[in-house]
Design a protein around this motif. Structure first.
Motif, PDB file in Angstrom:
ATOM      1  N   SER A  32      53.297  50.273  41.676  1.00 10.15           N
ATOM      2  CA  SER A  32      52.968  50.980  40.435  1.00 10.15           C
ATOM      3  C   SER A  32      51.786  50.352  39.699  1.00 10.15           C
ATOM      4  O   SER A  32      51.587  49.129  39.739  1.00 10.15           O
ATOM      5  N   GLU A  33      51.029  51.207  39.027  1.00 18.10           N
ATOM      6  CA  GLU A  33      49.923  50.778  38.177  1.00 18.10           C
ATOM      7  C   GLU A  33      50.050  51.483  36.837  1.00 18.10           C
ATOM      8  O   GLU A  33      50.790  52.472  36.717  1.00 18.10           O
ATOM      9  N   PRO A  34      49.356  51.000  35.792  1.00 24.19           N
ATOM     10  CA  PRO A  34      49.455  51.650  34.478  1.00 24.19           C
ATOM     11  C   PRO A  34      49.179  53.143  34.521  1.00 24.19           C
ATOM     12  O   PRO A  34      49.784  53.914  33.783  1.00 24.19           O
ATOM     13  N   GLY A  35      48.282  53.603  35.389  1.00 23.68           N
ATOM     14  CA  GLY A  35      47.976  55.027  35.478  1.00 23.68           C
ATOM     15  C   GLY A  35      48.486  55.671  36.749  1.00 23.68           C
ATOM     16  O   GLY A  35      48.090  56.796  37.077  1.00 23.68           O
ATOM     17  N   ALA A  36      49.350  54.967  37.458  1.00 28.25           N
ATOM     18  CA  ALA A  36      49.864  55.491  38.730  1.00 28.25           C
ATOM     19  C   ALA A  36      51.298  55.028  38.920  1.00 28.25           C
ATOM     20  O   ALA A  36      51.573  54.057  39.621  1.00 28.25           O
ATOM     21  N   GLY A  37      52.213  55.728  38.259  1.00 24.98           N
ATOM     22  CA  GLY A  37      53.626  55.429  38.377  1.00 24.98           C
ATOM     23  C   GLY A  37      54.282  56.428  39.297  1.00 24.98           C
ATOM     24  O   GLY A  37      54.331  56.256  40.516  1.00 24.98           O
ATOM     25  N   SER A  38      54.774  57.532  38.733  1.00 25.26           N
ATOM     26  CA  SER A  38      55.366  58.583  39.560  1.00 25.26           C
ATOM     27  C   SER A  38      54.325  59.187  40.500  1.00 25.26           C
ATOM     28  O   SER A  38      54.614  59.516  41.649  1.00 25.26           O
ATOM     29  N   ASP A  39      53.096  59.301  40.019  1.00 21.20           N
ATOM     30  CA  ASP A  39      52.005  59.774  40.876  1.00 21.20           C
ATOM     31  C   ASP A  39      51.332  58.554  41.498  1.00 21.20           C
ATOM     32  O   ASP A  39      50.189  58.207  41.196  1.00 21.20           O
ATOM     33  N   LEU A  40      52.063  57.889  42.378  1.00 21.90           N
ATOM     34  CA  LEU A  40      51.608  56.629  42.945  1.00 21.90           C
ATOM     35  C   LEU A  40      50.301  56.768  43.703  1.00 21.90           C
ATOM     36  O   LEU A  40      49.493  55.831  43.749  1.00 21.90           O
ATOM     37  N   ALA A  41      50.067  57.937  44.303  1.00 23.77           N
ATOM     38  CA  ALA A  41      48.852  58.128  45.105  1.00 23.77           C
ATOM     39  C   ALA A  41      47.574  58.084  44.266  1.00 23.77           C
ATOM     40  O   ALA A  41      46.475  58.063  44.817  1.00 23.77           O
ATOM     41  N   SER A  42      47.719  58.031  42.936  1.00 27.31           N
ATOM     42  CA  SER A  42      46.540  57.927  42.067  1.00 27.31           C
ATOM     43  C   SER A  42      46.119  56.480  41.832  1.00 27.31           C
ATOM     44  O   SER A  42      45.213  56.219  41.032  1.00 27.31           O
ATOM     45  N   LEU A  43      46.743  55.543  42.521  1.00 26.10           N
ATOM     46  CA  LEU A  43      46.449  54.128  42.312  1.00 26.10           C
ATOM     47  C   LEU A  43      44.965  53.828  42.510  1.00 26.10           C
ATOM     48  O   LEU A  43      44.288  54.453  43.333  1.00 26.10           O
ATOM     49  N   GLN A  44      44.468  52.844  41.734  1.00 21.73           N
ATOM     50  CA  GLN A  44      43.038  52.538  41.740  1.00 21.73           C
ATOM     51  C   GLN A  44      42.716  51.097  42.136  1.00 21.73           C
ATOM     52  O   GLN A  44      41.527  50.742  42.231  1.00 21.73           O
ATOM     53  N   THR A  45      43.717  50.243  42.317  1.00 17.62           N
ATOM     54  CA  THR A  45      43.428  48.882  42.773  1.00 17.62           C
ATOM     55  C   THR A  45      42.629  48.967  44.073  1.00 17.62           C
ATOM     56  O   THR A  45      43.082  49.570  45.046  1.00 17.62           O
ATOM     57  N   PHE A  46      41.432  48.374  44.073  1.00 15.62           N
ATOM     58  CA  PHE A  46      40.488  48.606  45.172  1.00 15.62           C
ATOM     59  C   PHE A  46      40.286  47.354  46.017  1.00 15.62           C
ATOM     60  O   PHE A  46      40.107  46.247  45.488  1.00 15.62           O
ATOM     61  N   ALA A  47      40.356  47.550  47.329  1.00 18.07           N
ATOM     62  CA  ALA A  47      40.087  46.473  48.278  1.00 18.07           C
ATOM     63  C   ALA A  47      38.763  46.779  48.964  1.00 18.07           C
ATOM     64  O   ALA A  47      38.683  47.658  49.829  1.00 18.07           O
ATOM     65  N   GLU A  48      37.732  46.043  48.583  1.00 16.34           N
ATOM     66  CA  GLU A  48      36.395  46.273  49.117  1.00 16.34           C
ATOM     67  C   GLU A  48      36.196  45.492  50.408  1.00 16.34           C
ATOM     68  O   GLU A  48      36.479  44.282  50.470  1.00 16.34           O
ATOM     69  N   ASP A  49      35.729  46.164  51.442  1.00 17.01           N
ATOM     70  CA  ASP A  49      35.498  45.546  52.743  1.00 17.01           C
ATOM     71  C   ASP A  49      34.300  44.605  52.658  1.00 17.01           C
ATOM     72  O   ASP A  49      33.183  45.016  52.370  1.00 17.01           O
ATOM     73  N   LYS A  50      34.549  43.324  52.927  1.00 20.34           N
ATOM     74  CA  LYS A  50      33.502  42.312  52.896  1.00 20.34           C
ATOM     75  C   LYS A  50      33.288  41.673  54.270  1.00 20.34           C
ATOM     76  O   LYS A  50      32.871  40.519  54.366  1.00 20.34           O
ATOM     77  N   GLY A  51      33.569  42.418  55.305  1.00 19.62           N
ATOM     78  CA  GLY A  51      33.362  41.898  56.647  1.00 19.62           C
ATOM     79  C   GLY A  51      34.599  41.256  57.219  1.00 19.62           C
ATOM     80  O   GLY A  51      35.399  41.917  57.899  1.00 19.62           O
ATOM     81  N   ASP A  52      34.812  39.952  56.953  1.00 22.23           N
ATOM     82  CA  ASP A  52      35.986  39.261  57.482  1.00 22.23           C
ATOM     83  C   ASP A  52      37.127  39.222  56.481  1.00 22.23           C
ATOM     84  O   ASP A  52      38.193  38.662  56.749  1.00 22.23           O
ATOM     85  N   HIS A  53      36.928  39.810  55.287  1.00 26.53           N
ATOM     86  CA  HIS A  53      37.983  39.826  54.282  1.00 26.53           C
ATOM     87  C   HIS A  53      37.794  41.011  53.341  1.00 26.53           C
ATOM     88  O   HIS A  53      36.749  41.679  53.358  1.00 26.53           O
ATOM     89  N   TYR A  54      38.840  41.272  52.548  1.00 23.42           N
ATOM     90  CA  TYR A  54      38.761  42.270  51.482  1.00 23.42           C
ATOM     91  C   TYR A  54      38.623  41.536  50.153  1.00 23.42           C
ATOM     92  O   TYR A  54      39.161  40.427  49.973  1.00 23.42           O
ATOM     93  N   LEU A  55      37.954  42.146  49.211  1.00 22.18           N
ATOM     94  CA  LEU A  55      37.874  41.626  47.857  1.00 22.18           C
ATOM     95  C   LEU A  55      38.639  42.606  46.963  1.00 22.18           C
ATOM     96  O   LEU A  55      38.222  43.751  46.791  1.00 22.18           O
ATOM     97  N   VAL A  56      39.759  42.139  46.432  1.00 17.77           N
ATOM     98  CA  VAL A  56      40.679  43.015  45.713  1.00 17.77           C
ATOM     99  C   VAL A  56      40.514  42.872  44.206  1.00 17.77           C
ATOM    100  O   VAL A  56      40.530  41.760  43.669  1.00 17.77           O
ATOM    101  N   ASN A  57      40.386  44.013  43.533  1.00 15.22           N
ATOM    102  CA  ASN A  57      40.316  44.048  42.073  1.00 15.22           C
ATOM    103  C   ASN A  57      41.195  45.187  41.562  1.00 15.22           C
ATOM    104  O   ASN A  57      41.172  46.296  42.104  1.00 15.22           O
ATOM    105  N   GLY A  58      41.964  44.906  40.532  1.00 15.65           N
ATOM    106  CA  GLY A  58      42.819  45.943  39.959  1.00 15.65           C
ATOM    107  C   GLY A  58      44.034  45.357  39.272  1.00 15.65           C
ATOM    108  O   GLY A  58      44.106  44.147  39.013  1.00 15.65           O
TER     109      GLY A  58
END
Length: 421
Positions: A155-181
């Motif tokens: 769950s996120e503040p704007g994605a509870g029951s509508d979980l598919a609206s989640l915005q926490t983003f994992a950016e592809d950085k080659g050998d790792h992801y950079l996660v913000n959210g």
């Protein structure tokens, strides 16, 4: 933890039990029962008889006593905390009949299962189904031994029951992801070692842009802030991810498969919650409703509660609770192979939530003013616990997917009703 349906969690959620379970001769079952009885007698500390499983509680790990540690290590080493999980990853490797025997023998001496938490309830069964061999060997043993705590980042503040609206983003950085959210309602997040999270890896697609990622809670950039609830407890928290580096090998499945994996995990969660396991079992703690009624309302000359209406409602509640327990056990015993929990768990979750809340309401009504205390010398510990239990129980029909969401699942996936524009 204590529950009116002892040890049902392990029967229901062990989705990886062998489909080739054989019918054993009676003497073989008797031999295994004797083995289990002797092992439990030799390893279960008598001081823990009738106590709870601290690992399953979401209030935090606390400090293990020497006996609690001894029992956890014994069951974890034996693999009987998750009896039907594969032996190659540390599980018990038992068939369902043997697992039932272990559960019965534990219950017989008042022993709890010390291996629990979200790793057992949700993540472990899901990883066994979707994880790579390397991921299973890295993560399953720690769950089996009760050494690693997991939390859920959904769950996120704007994605509870509508979980598919989640915005926490994992950016592809080659050998790792950079996660913000940000995530919210992270059960036990402030005490967890690791988090299984749904993150967005593609902003152009809603469901197909979601992936399933494993994040270390002690990684740089992870911050938690506990949320205080109406019950006075803080079992949940907000979780913030700021430029958190996550290795690519922590992706479960492939990019874009997160919605499928996450939905499957929720079925395991609802299966566990419907059985009163995990945090939901708190609602079933304490004395039975009839015993509380006799204590606070008294009995007539025939030994019955004098309030006929209350007596009728208590009887109905007890019938519902016992019928529900039998239904859960029947469903567990009929489960075959790797099918795991189905959409029917939504029915079980809704019914379990209703029964849990009915019980709390009855107890508060029975206790009258004594059931409304928050603190002070005028209330016993049992009465104060009932007050908090009643308040806590309001969340049972919300967490794990609200009752309204479960009704949608039931309508679409069980009754075959589709949305019409």
């Amino acid at each position: 933890m204590s529950t009116s349906i002892p040890f049902i969690q392990n029967v229901e959620t062990d989705a990886m039990a062998s489909a080739a379970e054989q019918t054993r001769p009676a003497d073989m079952g008797d031999d295994f029962r004797q083995e289990a009885r002797e092992w439990i007698a030799a390893n279960f500390p008598a001081s823990l008889r009738g106590t709870d499983n601290a690992m399953s509680a979401i209030e935090g790990p606390g400090d293990e006593t020497p006996d609690q540690r001894k029992w956890r290590e014994a069951m974890g080493g034996k693999g009987w905390g998750v009896p039907t999980w594969p032996k190659e990853y540390g599980g018990g490797g038992l068939d369902r009949a043997q697992a039932r025997i272990v559960q019965e023998e534990l219950a017989r001496v008042g022993a709890y299962n010390p291996i629990g938490g979200m790793g057992v309830m949700m993540f472990g069964p899901t990883l066994l189904e979707y994880g790579t061999e390397e991921q299973k060997r890295e993560h399953i043993p720690g769950i089996v031994r009760g050494e690693v705590r997991w939390c859920q980042g959904y769950s996120e503040p704007g994605a509870g029951s509508d979980l598919a609206s989640l915005q926490t983003f994992a950016e592809d950085k080659g050998d790792h992801y950079l996660v913000n959210g940000q995530k919210t309602w992270t059960s036990g997040g402030q005490w967890a070692d690791k988090c299984f999270a749904l993150v967005r890896t593609d902003k152009t697609q809603k469901h197909a842009g979601i992936s399933f990622l494993l994040i270390d809670m002690d990684a740089e950039g992870v911050e938690t802030k506990p949320i205080r609830l109406i019950s006075g407890q803080s079992p949940f928290c907000e979780t913030f991810f700021t430029n958190v580096r996550v290795p690519k090998e922590n992706l479960v499945g492939h990019e874009g498969q997160g919605w499928t994996i996450g939905t499957r995990l929720l079925q395991h969660e609802r299966s566990s919650l419907s059985g009163g396991s995990g945090s939901a079992s708190r609602m079933n703690a304490g004395n039975s409703v009839p015993s509380i009624a006799k204590k606070y309302r008294g009995i007539d000359a025939d030994g019955r509660l004098s309030d006929a209406d209350l007596r009728t409602r208590i009887i109905k509640h007890e019938m519902d609770q016992r019928a529900f327990a039998l239904t859960l056990r029947r469903a567990a015993l009929e489960a075959k192979g790797n099918a795991g929990p189905s959409a029917a768990t939504s029915i079980m979750k809704n019914v379990g939530a209703r029964i849990t809340q009915d019980r709390a309401e009855l107890n508060i009504e029975i206790m009258g003013m004594q059931g409304l205390g928050w603190e002070g010398e005028g209330f016993s510990e049992e009465e104060l616990t009932q007050t908090r239990t009643w308040l806590w129980g309001k969340a049972v029909s919300i967490y794990g997917g609200s009752s309204e969401i479960q009704n949608n699942v039931i309508a679409k996936r069980i009754l075959g009703m589709l949305d019409h524009q």
